[in-house]
Design an enzyme around this catalytic site. Structure first.
Site, PDB file in Angstrom:
ATOM      1  N   ARG A 187      22.373  24.763 -25.349  1.00  0.00           N
ATOM      2  CA  ARG A 187      22.422  26.161 -25.801  1.00  0.00           C
ATOM      3  C   ARG A 187      23.434  26.895 -24.929  1.00  0.00           C
ATOM      4  O   ARG A 187      23.279  26.942 -23.719  1.00  0.00           O
ATOM      5  CB  ARG A 187      21.024  26.783 -25.671  1.00  0.00           C
ATOM      6  CG  ARG A 187      20.980  28.257 -25.970  1.00  0.00           C
ATOM      7  CD  ARG A 187      19.537  28.800 -25.932  1.00  0.00           C
ATOM      8  NE  ARG A 187      19.544  30.236 -26.171  1.00  0.00           N
ATOM      9  CZ  ARG A 187      19.302  31.165 -25.234  1.00  0.00           C
ATOM     10  NH1 ARG A 187      18.977  30.814 -23.996  1.00  0.00           N
ATOM     11  NH2 ARG A 187      19.361  32.444 -25.526  1.00  0.00           N
ATOM     12  N   HIS A 227      25.272  37.127 -25.387  1.00  0.00           N
ATOM     13  CA  HIS A 227      24.420  37.020 -24.198  1.00  0.00           C
ATOM     14  C   HIS A 227      24.973  38.006 -23.164  1.00  0.00           C
ATOM     15  O   HIS A 227      25.408  37.629 -22.087  1.00  0.00           O
ATOM     16  CB  HIS A 227      24.396  35.573 -23.679  1.00  0.00           C
ATOM     17  CG  HIS A 227      23.200  35.241 -22.816  1.00  0.00           C
ATOM     18  ND1 HIS A 227      22.382  34.174 -23.068  1.00  0.00           N
ATOM     19  CD2 HIS A 227      22.722  35.830 -21.704  1.00  0.00           C
ATOM     20  CE1 HIS A 227      21.426  34.107 -22.132  1.00  0.00           C
ATOM     21  NE2 HIS A 227      21.628  35.108 -21.285  1.00  0.00           N
ATOM     22  N   GLU A 276      17.764  38.199 -25.983  1.00  0.00           N
ATOM     23  CA  GLU A 276      16.954  39.220 -25.309  1.00  0.00           C
ATOM     24  C   GLU A 276      17.488  40.640 -25.477  1.00  0.00           C
ATOM     25  O   GLU A 276      17.927  41.269 -24.492  1.00  0.00           O
ATOM     26  CB  GLU A 276      16.838  38.882 -23.816  1.00  0.00           C
ATOM     27  CG  GLU A 276      16.209  37.526 -23.545  1.00  0.00           C
ATOM     28  CD  GLU A 276      15.943  37.276 -22.058  1.00  0.00           C
ATOM     29  OE1 GLU A 276      16.340  38.102 -21.225  1.00  0.00           O
ATOM     30  OE2 GLU A 276      15.328  36.252 -21.741  1.00  0.00           O
ATOM     31  N   ASN A 297      12.059  33.275 -25.014  1.00  0.00           N
ATOM     32  CA  ASN A 297      12.342  33.052 -23.591  1.00  0.00           C
ATOM     33  C   ASN A 297      11.111  33.479 -22.814  1.00  0.00           C
ATOM     34  O   ASN A 297      10.682  34.632 -22.916  1.00  0.00           O
ATOM     35  CB  ASN A 297      13.535  33.891 -23.128  1.00  0.00           C
ATOM     36  CG  ASN A 297      14.844  33.420 -23.740  1.00  0.00           C
ATOM     37  OD1 ASN A 297      14.886  32.414 -24.460  1.00  0.00           O
ATOM     38  ND2 ASN A 297      15.923  34.139 -23.472  1.00  0.00           N
ATOM     39  N   TYR A 329       9.046  33.451 -19.051  1.00  0.00           N
ATOM     40  CA  TYR A 329       9.038  33.191 -17.606  1.00  0.00           C
ATOM     41  C   TYR A 329       7.682  33.495 -16.972  1.00  0.00           C
ATOM     42  O   TYR A 329       7.266  32.823 -16.041  1.00  0.00           O
ATOM     43  CB  TYR A 329      10.136  34.016 -16.912  1.00  0.00           C
ATOM     44  CG  TYR A 329      11.513  33.488 -17.264  1.00  0.00           C
ATOM     45  CD1 TYR A 329      12.077  32.446 -16.537  1.00  0.00           C
ATOM     46  CD2 TYR A 329      12.218  33.984 -18.359  1.00  0.00           C
ATOM     47  CE1 TYR A 329      13.312  31.921 -16.883  1.00  0.00           C
ATOM     48  CE2 TYR A 329      13.456  33.459 -18.714  1.00  0.00           C
ATOM     49  CZ  TYR A 329      13.997  32.423 -17.974  1.00  0.00           C
ATOM     50  OH  TYR A 329      15.209  31.889 -18.313  1.00  0.00           O
ATOM     51  N   GLU A 332      14.235  29.520 -23.505  1.00  0.00           N
ATOM     52  CA  GLU A 332      14.460  29.585 -22.053  1.00  0.00           C
ATOM     53  C   GLU A 332      13.128  29.495 -21.351  1.00  0.00           C
ATOM     54  O   GLU A 332      12.153  30.136 -21.758  1.00  0.00           O
ATOM     55  CB  GLU A 332      15.110  30.911 -21.621  1.00  0.00           C
ATOM     56  CG  GLU A 332      16.585  30.974 -21.797  1.00  0.00           C
ATOM     57  CD  GLU A 332      17.191  32.285 -21.276  1.00  0.00           C
ATOM     58  OE1 GLU A 332      16.650  32.864 -20.309  1.00  0.00           O
ATOM     59  OE2 GLU A 332      18.198  32.711 -21.855  1.00  0.00           O
TER      60      GLU A 332
HETATM   61  C1  FCB Z   1      16.847  35.626 -18.856  1.00  0.00           C
HETATM   62  C2  FCB Z   1      18.304  35.571 -19.238  1.00  0.00           C
HETATM   63  C3  FCB Z   1      19.063  34.424 -18.589  1.00  0.00           C
HETATM   64  C4  FCB Z   1      18.662  34.248 -17.154  1.00  0.00           C
HETATM   65  C5  FCB Z   1      17.166  34.137 -17.038  1.00  0.00           C
HETATM   66  C6  FCB Z   1      16.675  33.884 -15.643  1.00  0.00           C
HETATM   67  O1  FCB Z   1      16.349  36.899 -19.029  1.00  0.00           O
HETATM   68  O2  FCB Z   1      18.420  35.428 -20.627  1.00  0.00           O
HETATM   69  O3  FCB Z   1      20.425  34.682 -18.743  1.00  0.00           O
HETATM   70  O4  FCB Z   1      19.134  35.266 -16.394  1.00  0.00           O
HETATM   71  O5  FCB Z   1      16.576  35.329 -17.509  1.00  0.00           O
END
Ligand code: FCB
Length: 495
Positions: free
Chosen positions: A129, A173, A218, A346, A348, A398
Site C-alpha cells: 500500500r 495521504h 484518514e 487504520n 492503533y 494500518e
Molecule cells: C496514521 C497515518 C500514518 C502513520 C501512522 C502512525 O495516522 O496514516 O501515516 O503516521 O498513523
C-alpha cells in the site's frame, strides 16, 4: 521516554488526536479491571478459543501487506518537476516538526523503491500500500501533468507486479499541493473538483494494472489535525473551517469515485475497486456498569464514527454534525454516498469514555512510544460493529506501533512490536472466526520513516532504517510477520 512537560502534552495530544475521531470529548486513556475480563485479562467480547484450540488458517486470498505514504518515505521533494506540498512548507517552518526534521530525503524511496519492493517480497507479502504525491503529478494541483511524476509511479506499479505484489494505491495521504492551499486548501470546494480530475488521470494512467484504489487516508486527521488544532500541515487552528474541510473531503471522495469509475470504463477497460481509509476507534466505557460512561461511549461511536460512516454508507449526517457544516448543499450527500467497494480501517488504539477524568497512564495498561495504549481486543469489536451496522467490505489498512529500537549488527530485537503485531493479527483471525469477513491486514509500516510532527523520533517500521546510510534491516517483528504471511496462519493462543 517522556522528559519534559511539553513532551507529556505532546504525547497526550497525539494520543487524543490520533485515536478519537471528531467529536471525542471524553478522556482517552486505558482501563483495566472495570470491564469483564477472561482469565488472560482480556475483555470478554465473545467466546475465546481455549489454549491449544489453536491454529487459524486465513482465507486463501487473504491480503498480507505493509504500507507507506509518499511524503513519509519518498524524499526527492523538489526534483524532476515536483511542486511543493503543504508538508514541505510545514516541515521547513521552524518549530513545527520535532528536531526540525523534514521529509526532504526521508527513506530515499524515490531512488530506492525497487530495493524496497524486493524487501516486501522477501517478507512474503502479497500487497504493497503506497500513496501518490499529488504535487509530483501536478506541481500546482491543476493543469498539465508532470511526465516524470507519472513515470515514477509507473515504475513502482510495474516493480510490484513483477514481484507478484498487488499494489493498493492511495490518492491522498496528506500532501496537498501548496499552490492549492494558497487558494484556500480543502476549505475551497473547487479543490474537490480538482482532486476528481487528478484521481481520474491516475486511473487513466495506472488503471490497466491497479485494481485497488483508495481516495483518502484518514480524512479526520486532515480536517482535525490540519485545520483545527494545527498539529499537522497546513497548521491552521479554525474549528469552523475544519468542519467545512471534513465535509469537503468526503465530497471530494464522492466526486473522485465517480470520475475514477468513468475513467476506468473509458480508458483502462478494467473494473476497479474504490474505497476510502478511515481511522476509527471503538470507544469503551471506563466503568462498564456505569450508565453514564456507557452512554458517553455510545455517543462517541455515533458522533465520531457515525460522522464518517453515516454519510458514506447511508447518505446522512448525524444531526449535530451537519449543523457545524457551513456550506452543505442539496445533492452533496448523494455524491458522498457513492457505492464503496471496500473500507480500510487504520487502527492503533481504542478510545475510552469516562464521565470523570482518567488517570494517565492507567495502571495495568501498556503504551507504545507514541503514548498510545495497547488494546488489541478492541480491534475485533470495532471491525465487528462496522460490519454489522454498515455491511462494509473490510481491510485493516494500518496497524503497528512505535518503540525505541536498537540495532545490534544485523539484529533488531523489537519484542514489543512483535507482540503488538502478533496480538492484532490474532484479533483479526478471531474476528474472521466469528463470521466477520476481513480481507487483509497491512502492517504499518514497511520501514521506519518520517512520522509527521514527530519526525524521525518515532520508528514504526517492521524494517529498520539507518537514516545516515539508508541501510535497511529486517526487525524481528518483520521476520515474524513474514512467517505468518508465508504460512497464511497464526496461532490463536495468546502468548
Ligand atoms: C496514521 C497515518 C500514518 C502513520 C501512522 C502512525 O495516522 O496514516 O501515516 O503516521 O498513523
Amino acid at each position: 521516554m517522556i522528559r519534559t512537560i511539553r513532551e507529556v502534552m505532546s504525547f497526550l495530544r497525539s494520543l487524543a488526536c490520533k485515536i478519537f475521531g471528531c467529536g471525542g470529548a471524553q478522556s482517552t486513556a486505558g482501563s483495566r479491571g472495570k470491564v469483564e475480563r477472561d482469565a488472560q485479562g482480556e475483555p470478554v467480547v465473545s467466546q475465546e478459543p481455549k489454549k491449544n484450540d489453536d491454529e487459524f488458517v486465513f482465507p486463501k486470498d487473504f491480503v498480507w501487506g505493509t504500507g507507506t505514504s509518499s511524503y513519509q518515505v519518498e524524499g526527492a521533494w523538489n526534483v524532476d518537476g515536483k511542486g511543493p506540498s503543504i508538508w514541505d512548507t510545514f516541515s521547513h517552518t521552524p518549530g513545527k516538526v520535532k528536531n526540525g526534521d523534514t521529509g526532504d530525503v526521508a527513506c530515499d524511496h524515490y531512488n530506492r523503491f525497487a530495493e524496497d519492493i524486493l524487501l516486501a517480497k522477501r517478507l512474503n507479502l502479497n500487497s504493497y500500500r503506497f500513496s501518490i504525491a499529488w504535487p509530483r503529478l501536478q506541481p500546482n494541483g491543476r493543469g498539465e501533468f508532470n511526465q516524470h511524476g507519472l513515470d515514477f509511479y509507473d515504475r513502482i506499479v510495474d516493480a510490484c507486479l513483477q514481484n507478484g505484489i498487488t499494489p493498493f494505491v492511495t490518492l491522498y495521504h496528506w500532501d496537498l499541493p501548496q499552490a492549492l492551499e494558497d487558494q484556500g486548501g480543502w476549505g475551497n470546494r473547487e479543490v474537490c473538483e480538482l482532486f476528481a480530475v487528478y484521481a481520474a488521470k491516475c486511473v487513466e494512467r495506472y488503471g490497466d494494472r491497479v485494481k485497488h484504489w483508495t481516495t483518502f487516508n484518514e480524512p479526520w486527521c486532515t480536517s482535525y489535525l490540519g485545520y483545527e488544532n494545527g498539529y499537522h500541515a497546513p497548521g491552521k487552528k479554525d474549528p469552523k473551517l475544519a468542519a467545512q474541510v471534513a465535509h469537503n473531503l468526503l465530497l471530494a471522495h464522492g466526486m473522485a469515485a465517480q470520475a475514477m469509475r468513468e475513467s476506468a470504463k473509458k480508458n483502462a477497460k478494467k473494473p476497479i475497486e474504490v474505497g476510502i481509509v478511515l481511522n476509527l476507534s471503538i470507544t469503551e466505557p471506563f466503568h462498564a456498569d456505569d450508565p453514564e460512561d456507557v452512554a458517553l461511549a455510545e455517543a462517541a461511536w455515533r458522533g465520531g464514527c457515525g460522522a464518517y460512516l453515516d454519510p458514506l454508507y447511508r447518505g446522512t449526517y448525524p444531526a449535530d454534525h451537519a449543523a457545524k457544516i457551513g456550506d452543505l448543499r442539496d445533492g452533496d450527500l448523494k455524491i458522498i454516498s457513492q457505492k464503496l467497494d471496500f473500507l480500510g480501517i487504520n487502527y492503533y488504539s481504542r478510545g475510552i469514555a469516562c464521565k470523570s477524568e482518567l488517570p494517565y497512564p492507567i495502571p495495568g495498561s501498556t503504551y507504545t512510544a507514541m503514548g498510545w495504549e495497547v488494546s488489541p481486543w478492541a480491534l475485533r469489536g470495532l471491525l465487528t460493529r462496522i460490519y454489522k451496522e454498515y455491511g462494509a467490505k473490510l481491510y485493516v489498512t494500518e496497524n503497528g506501533a512505535a518503540y525505541d529500537d536498537t540495532i545490534d549488527g544485523d539484529k533488531v530485537a523489537d519484542t514489543q512490536r512483535l507482540d503488538y503485531i502478533r496480538e492484532h493479527v490474532r484479533q483479526v483471525a478471531l474476528t474472521i472466526k466469528d463470521g466477520v469477513p476481513i480481507h487483509g491486514y497491512f502492517a504499518w509500516s514497511l520501514m521506519d520513516n518520517f512520522e509527521w510532527a514527530e519526525g524521525y523520533s518515532r520508528r514504526f517500521g517492521i524494517v529498520y532504517v539507518d537514516f545516515a546510510t539508508q541501510k535497511r534491516t529486517i526487525k524481528d517483528s518483520g521476520h515474524w510477520f513474514a512467517n505468518a504471511a508465508k504460512q497464511n496462519r497464526v496461532s490463536l493462543t495468546k502468548m
